[in-house]
Design a protein around this motif. Structure first.
Motif, PDB file in Angstrom:
ATOM      1  N   GLN A 346     -29.436  20.428 -14.466  1.00  0.00           N
ATOM      2  CA  GLN A 346     -30.369  21.462 -13.634  1.00  0.00           C
ATOM      3  C   GLN A 346     -31.510  21.325 -14.440  1.00  0.00           C
ATOM      4  O   GLN A 346     -31.657  21.536 -15.483  1.00  0.00           O
ATOM      5  CB  GLN A 346     -29.876  23.145 -13.765  1.00  0.00           C
ATOM      6  CG  GLN A 346     -30.689  23.861 -13.185  1.00  0.00           C
ATOM      7  CD  GLN A 346     -30.211  25.287 -13.038  1.00  0.00           C
ATOM      8  OE1 GLN A 346     -29.456  25.719 -14.052  1.00  0.00           O
ATOM      9  NE2 GLN A 346     -30.750  26.132 -12.048  1.00  0.00           N
ATOM     10  N   LEU A 362     -24.193  20.516 -16.492  1.00  0.00           N
ATOM     11  CA  LEU A 362     -23.300  21.215 -16.146  1.00  0.00           C
ATOM     12  C   LEU A 362     -22.024  20.770 -15.510  1.00  0.00           C
ATOM     13  O   LEU A 362     -22.340  19.983 -14.644  1.00  0.00           O
ATOM     14  CB  LEU A 362     -23.988  22.581 -15.182  1.00  0.00           C
ATOM     15  CG  LEU A 362     -24.991  23.521 -15.824  1.00  0.00           C
ATOM     16  CD1 LEU A 362     -25.906  24.031 -14.744  1.00  0.00           C
ATOM     17  CD2 LEU A 362     -24.754  24.423 -16.756  1.00  0.00           C
ATOM     18  N   ARG A 364     -18.640  20.049 -13.866  1.00  0.00           N
ATOM     19  CA  ARG A 364     -17.892  20.153 -12.432  1.00  0.00           C
ATOM     20  C   ARG A 364     -16.572  19.600 -12.604  1.00  0.00           C
ATOM     21  O   ARG A 364     -16.597  18.884 -13.038  1.00  0.00           O
ATOM     22  CB  ARG A 364     -18.697  20.017 -11.235  1.00  0.00           C
ATOM     23  CG  ARG A 364     -20.281  20.380 -11.186  1.00  0.00           C
ATOM     24  CD  ARG A 364     -19.962  21.912 -10.743  1.00  0.00           C
ATOM     25  NE  ARG A 364     -21.416  22.628 -10.532  1.00  0.00           N
ATOM     26  CZ  ARG A 364     -22.023  23.259 -11.638  1.00  0.00           C
ATOM     27  NH1 ARG A 364     -21.492  23.338 -12.740  1.00  0.00           N
ATOM     28  NH2 ARG A 364     -23.070  23.717 -11.277  1.00  0.00           N
ATOM     29  N   TRP A 365     -15.647  20.287 -11.676  1.00  0.00           N
ATOM     30  CA  TRP A 365     -14.254  19.573 -11.557  1.00  0.00           C
ATOM     31  C   TRP A 365     -14.027  19.390  -9.943  1.00  0.00           C
ATOM     32  O   TRP A 365     -14.060  20.271  -9.343  1.00  0.00           O
ATOM     33  CB  TRP A 365     -13.160  20.433 -12.211  1.00  0.00           C
ATOM     34  CG  TRP A 365     -11.724  20.061 -12.068  1.00  0.00           C
ATOM     35  CD1 TRP A 365     -11.329  18.949 -11.530  1.00  0.00           C
ATOM     36  CD2 TRP A 365     -10.481  20.838 -12.631  1.00  0.00           C
ATOM     37  NE1 TRP A 365      -9.920  18.741 -11.727  1.00  0.00           N
ATOM     38  CE2 TRP A 365      -9.542  19.944 -12.344  1.00  0.00           C
ATOM     39  CE3 TRP A 365     -10.251  21.953 -13.463  1.00  0.00           C
ATOM     40  CZ2 TRP A 365      -8.167  20.230 -13.052  1.00  0.00           C
ATOM     41  CZ3 TRP A 365      -9.263  22.134 -13.914  1.00  0.00           C
ATOM     42  CH2 TRP A 365      -8.183  21.296 -13.393  1.00  0.00           C
ATOM     43  N   GLN A 366     -14.021  17.943  -9.882  1.00  0.00           N
ATOM     44  CA  GLN A 366     -13.333  17.717  -8.279  1.00  0.00           C
ATOM     45  C   GLN A 366     -11.886  17.850  -8.106  1.00  0.00           C
ATOM     46  O   GLN A 366     -11.375  16.788  -8.577  1.00  0.00           O
ATOM     47  CB  GLN A 366     -13.983  16.521  -7.807  1.00  0.00           C
ATOM     48  CG  GLN A 366     -14.087  16.173  -6.296  1.00  0.00           C
ATOM     49  CD  GLN A 366     -14.766  17.220  -5.550  1.00  0.00           C
ATOM     50  OE1 GLN A 366     -15.831  17.575  -5.852  1.00  0.00           O
ATOM     51  NE2 GLN A 366     -13.904  17.805  -4.600  1.00  0.00           N
ATOM     52  N   LEU A 372     -14.046  21.393  -5.036  1.00  0.00           N
ATOM     53  CA  LEU A 372     -14.903  21.798  -6.384  1.00  0.00           C
ATOM     54  C   LEU A 372     -14.752  22.988  -7.126  1.00  0.00           C
ATOM     55  O   LEU A 372     -14.746  24.076  -6.363  1.00  0.00           O
ATOM     56  CB  LEU A 372     -16.252  21.604  -5.603  1.00  0.00           C
ATOM     57  CG  LEU A 372     -17.505  21.689  -6.606  1.00  0.00           C
ATOM     58  CD1 LEU A 372     -17.610  20.232  -7.429  1.00  0.00           C
ATOM     59  CD2 LEU A 372     -18.914  21.871  -6.252  1.00  0.00           C
ATOM     60  N   LEU A 374     -15.942  25.354 -10.062  1.00  0.00           N
ATOM     61  CA  LEU A 374     -17.085  25.653 -11.063  1.00  0.00           C
ATOM     62  C   LEU A 374     -16.466  26.035 -12.666  1.00  0.00           C
ATOM     63  O   LEU A 374     -15.477  26.385 -12.685  1.00  0.00           O
ATOM     64  CB  LEU A 374     -18.058  26.786 -10.484  1.00  0.00           C
ATOM     65  CG  LEU A 374     -18.578  26.422  -9.448  1.00  0.00           C
ATOM     66  CD1 LEU A 374     -19.363  27.732  -8.742  1.00  0.00           C
ATOM     67  CD2 LEU A 374     -19.761  25.329  -9.624  1.00  0.00           C
ATOM     68  N   PRO A 375     -17.344  25.764 -13.467  1.00  0.00           N
ATOM     69  CA  PRO A 375     -16.812  26.001 -14.865  1.00  0.00           C
ATOM     70  C   PRO A 375     -16.300  27.449 -15.333  1.00  0.00           C
ATOM     71  O   PRO A 375     -15.651  27.508 -16.217  1.00  0.00           O
ATOM     72  CB  PRO A 375     -18.065  25.526 -15.641  1.00  0.00           C
ATOM     73  CG  PRO A 375     -19.304  25.576 -15.018  1.00  0.00           C
ATOM     74  CD  PRO A 375     -18.800  25.332 -13.540  1.00  0.00           C
ATOM     75  N   ARG A 377     -14.539  28.962 -13.831  1.00  0.00           N
ATOM     76  CA  ARG A 377     -12.867  29.085 -13.648  1.00  0.00           C
ATOM     77  C   ARG A 377     -12.187  28.351 -14.565  1.00  0.00           C
ATOM     78  O   ARG A 377     -11.072  28.529 -14.791  1.00  0.00           O
ATOM     79  CB  ARG A 377     -12.722  28.788 -12.355  1.00  0.00           C
ATOM     80  CG  ARG A 377     -12.793  29.923 -11.230  1.00  0.00           C
ATOM     81  CD  ARG A 377     -12.284  29.676  -9.960  1.00  0.00           C
ATOM     82  NE  ARG A 377     -11.072  28.964  -9.580  1.00  0.00           N
ATOM     83  CZ  ARG A 377     -10.430  28.152  -8.496  1.00  0.00           C
ATOM     84  NH1 ARG A 377     -11.409  28.090  -7.597  1.00  0.00           N
ATOM     85  NH2 ARG A 377      -9.210  27.824  -8.544  1.00  0.00           N
ATOM     86  N   ARG A 566     -31.939  23.772  -8.264  1.00  0.00           N
ATOM     87  CA  ARG A 566     -30.652  24.163  -8.386  1.00  0.00           C
ATOM     88  C   ARG A 566     -30.088  23.043  -8.920  1.00  0.00           C
ATOM     89  O   ARG A 566     -30.687  21.904  -9.491  1.00  0.00           O
ATOM     90  CB  ARG A 566     -29.949  23.986  -7.222  1.00  0.00           C
ATOM     91  CG  ARG A 566     -30.245  25.476  -6.571  1.00  0.00           C
ATOM     92  CD  ARG A 566     -29.267  25.496  -5.129  1.00  0.00           C
ATOM     93  NE  ARG A 566     -29.414  26.869  -4.721  1.00  0.00           N
ATOM     94  CZ  ARG A 566     -28.632  27.689  -4.603  1.00  0.00           C
ATOM     95  NH1 ARG A 566     -27.468  27.579  -5.013  1.00  0.00           N
ATOM     96  NH2 ARG A 566     -29.079  28.994  -4.103  1.00  0.00           N
TER      97      ARG A 566
END
Ligand code: C2E
Ligand code: MG
Ligand code: MG
Length: 591
Positions: A346, A362, A364-366, A372, A374-375, A377, A566
């Motif tokens: 970002q 930032l 991310r987990w695919q 997808l 988000l962190p 979680r 973003r």
């Protein structure tokens, strides 16, 4: 230049002798309307006061009227007595009292003020103490901003209830009480049924009114010593201490159900809200507070699944179903091995000239099944399961690799930085600085181009250990930022203790800009304090033009937020190089 030479230079053009110059300086100082200067004799009677002092403390009395008077003629007795004792101490010891914070309570009903006062011995030519003199500064605005900050950090803004930080703190304290033989501790996780749907059909204000009323009812249903907290949305938690047995908490759950389920009257309409409650109770003083909250949350979902308007107690069956994180561990290990984690960046912009100053990485987990993620979680779970070091090592390594690649491009500004978030847990690892150093060296990165973002809550928890870690990191030459400032326990004073370069004001403050004047005051106070300490101030979460304009006006240096850009993939970052226009016009790019 030595003092004598300076003196000669001063004296010649001004054409005054030393005593004349001293007198002129004194006259100016005492005449300055903003300076509160006072001189007192050995009995703490005023010998001389400045004009600023007459206006503020003297309620507009003239210098002559104040001479011979004491603090007892101007302030409440308690304050005057404390001031008198301080002055007598200065006279006795010859030692100054520096920047003492005092609350001034006036006896004429004026609002209290906070002042920072320095008092020193007044000496005659021979060095004998003949009284005291001092300077005081009104710091009311700063103290009020600190109070508001503390209130905001520890309470839910809508209902005034405790927030998650306070709840977890009280829960830890309550567990300690078990050790002292004071019964059991229970949690009620209260979630309103269908509130989100109902909220969508009524106005935002009506939804807020319901939440405020539920809060009031919960407080009334509880015993003294219990804590009612709002975690956000329609989620509340009641912490009950000193329970005699499991029946006590069942009784509480029934009372809460009844209290919430009573009709609400609004504009002649009846509205009924019900709740699902998850209950957990423990007599184990070593229980993990976050685990207890998760258990209560799980039991609440059971109650929801059973149709709502009821409670369920966390039990062995639910415990077995949870399969404590093993599924997560294996999932995360696979994600690390198979490269399912990746970074988005970002952009951050200078609010001065709109230049792209850097990016924040930032993660991310695919996820192969969940898509997808988000962190928010998976970072807390990775922290809890002891996997966060591996996640953060991956992020730092990947961010450094990417920076090394960017740095080769002509388009990359020389001062471009990449910020990387570090979990609070890492700050208790004495090898952290060494791990960071080796990654940076491996990629041949200039350390000052990496910024490590540390969360305020983590820093304040164990300031001693964390401060050592911060010092070790700062010696590497990397930049350090205090992230999400304002959400933890920290006060402005903590800033002075921690050697960080950047302060990131949490987006909860930024997002209230335009709604409450108070947040302007807080942001102004934080910014002024951070600047005084030589820190750069970044504002997070800028979403509107109004916020952007206000933050620039309040002196923030750097901005980050969806309005500007973003989080984007690495190839899109330099598309933002010439984005000064984006500061004037909403132009969010990316996903
Ligand atoms: P953070 O460090 O405060 O990061 C900023 C978060 O705010 C990001 O969410 C970003 O997408 C979001 N954000 C930025 N501008 C706006 C805006 O204008 N409006 C709104 N509503 N949100 C905005 P994200 O990516 O979901 O990250 C959430 C948090 O997860 C981060 O908060 C950080 O604490 C943590 N995190 C992210 N990546 C990592 C990582 O690699 N390691 C660790 N330990 N934590 C990470
Ligand atoms: Mg951050
Ligand atoms: Mg942040």
């Amino acid at each position: 230049m030595d003092i004598r030479a300076l003196w000669t230079r001063l004296r010649t053009p001004v054409g005054l002798r030393r005593w004349e110059l001293e007198r002129t300086c004194m006259r100016n100082l005492l005449g300055a309307p903003a300076e509160r200067v006072f001189f007192k004799d050995l009995e703490s009677r005023f010998l001389l006061v400045s004009r600023g002092f007459c206006v503020d403390q003297g309620r507009g009395r003239s210098v002559d009227e104040l001479l011979g008077k004491t603090d007892f003629d101007l302030f409440g007795r308690e304050h005057a007595l404390a001031a008198f004792e301080d002055e007598q101490r200065v006279i006795r010891t010859g030692e100054p009292i520096v920047a003492k914070l005092e609350r001034e309570i006036f006896d004429d009903g004026r609002p209290d003020a906070w002042v920072s006062t320095t008092k020193m011995p007044l000496r005659d030519k021979k060095g004998h103490v003949i009284g005291t003199f001092g300077v005081s500064r009104d710091v009311t605005a700063q103290v009020r901003a600190e109070e508001a900050l503390a209130q905001q950090a520890l309470h839910d803004q809508l209902t005034g209830l405790a927030n998650r930080v306070t709840l977890m703190d009280r829960l830890s304290q309550a567990l300690v009480e078990i050790e002292r033989g004071r019964g059991r501790v229970g949690l009620l996780f209260v979630d309103l049924d269908n509130f989100k749907r109902a909220n969508g059909s009524v106005s935002h204000e009506a939804g807020d009114e319901v939440l405020v009323e539920v809060a009031r009812r919960l407080v009334r249903a509880c015993r003294r010593g219990d804590t009612v907290a709002r975690l956000g949305g329609d989620e509340f938690v009641v912490l009950c201490r000193a329970l005699r047995d499991d029946d006590d908490i069942r009784l509480m759950a029934t009372r809460v159900l009844r209290a919430v389920g009573r009709k609400f009257r609004r504009d002649d309409n009846d509205l009924t809200v019900t709740a699902s409650i998850g209950v957990v109770v423990t007599a184990d003083a070593t229980a993990d507070p976050s685990r207890l909250l998760q258990d209560a949350d799980m039991a609440m979902h059971e109650a929801k699944g059973a149709g709502g308007d009821c409670f369920r107690v966390f039990d062995d069956v639910m415990n077995a179903r949870r399969a404590p994180g093993h599924g997560f561990d294996a999932d995360m290990r696979r994600a690390l091995d198979k490269g399912e984690l990746f970074l988005m960046y970002q952009p951050l912009f200078s609010l001065d000239d709109g230049a792209l100053s850097g990016v924040e990485a930032l993660v991310r987990w695919q996820h192969p099944q969940d898509g997808l993620v988000l962190p928010g979680r998976f970072i807390p779970l990775a922290e809890e399961r002891g996997l966060i070091d591996e996640v953060d090592d991956f992020v730092l390594d990947e961010a450094c690799r990417q920076l090394a690649e960017w740095a080769k491009r002509e388009a990359c500004p020389a001062t471009f930085t990449v910020a990387v978030n570090l979990s609070g847990r890492q700050l208790s690892d004495p090898k952290l600085a060494e791990r960071v150093r080796s990654t940076i060296t491996r990629h041949g990165i200039e350390p000052s181009r990496i910024c490590l973002e540390l969360t305020e809550t983590a820093l304040v928890g164990e300031l001693g250990e964390a401060a050592r870690c911060v010092t070790a990191l700062s010696r590497l030459g990397v930049k350090l930022a205090l992230d999400d400032f304002g959400t933890g326990y920290s006060t402005l004073v903590h800033l002075q203790l921690l050697d960080t370069d950047i302060l990131k004001i949490d987006r909860s403050f930024v997002q209230q800009i335009g709604e409450s004047g108070r947040d302007h005051e807080i942001i102004a106070a934080i910014t002024a304090m951070a600047h005084a300490l030589g820190m750069t101030v970044v504002a997070e979460g800028i979403e509107t033009d109004i916020q952007l304009g206000e933050l620039s006006r309040l002196g923030c240096d750097v901005g980050q937020g969806f309005l500007l850009a973003r989080p984007v993939s690495p190839d899109k970052v330099f598309g933002h190089l010439a984005t000064f226009a984006a500061l004037q016009r909403p132009a969010a790019v990316g996903c």
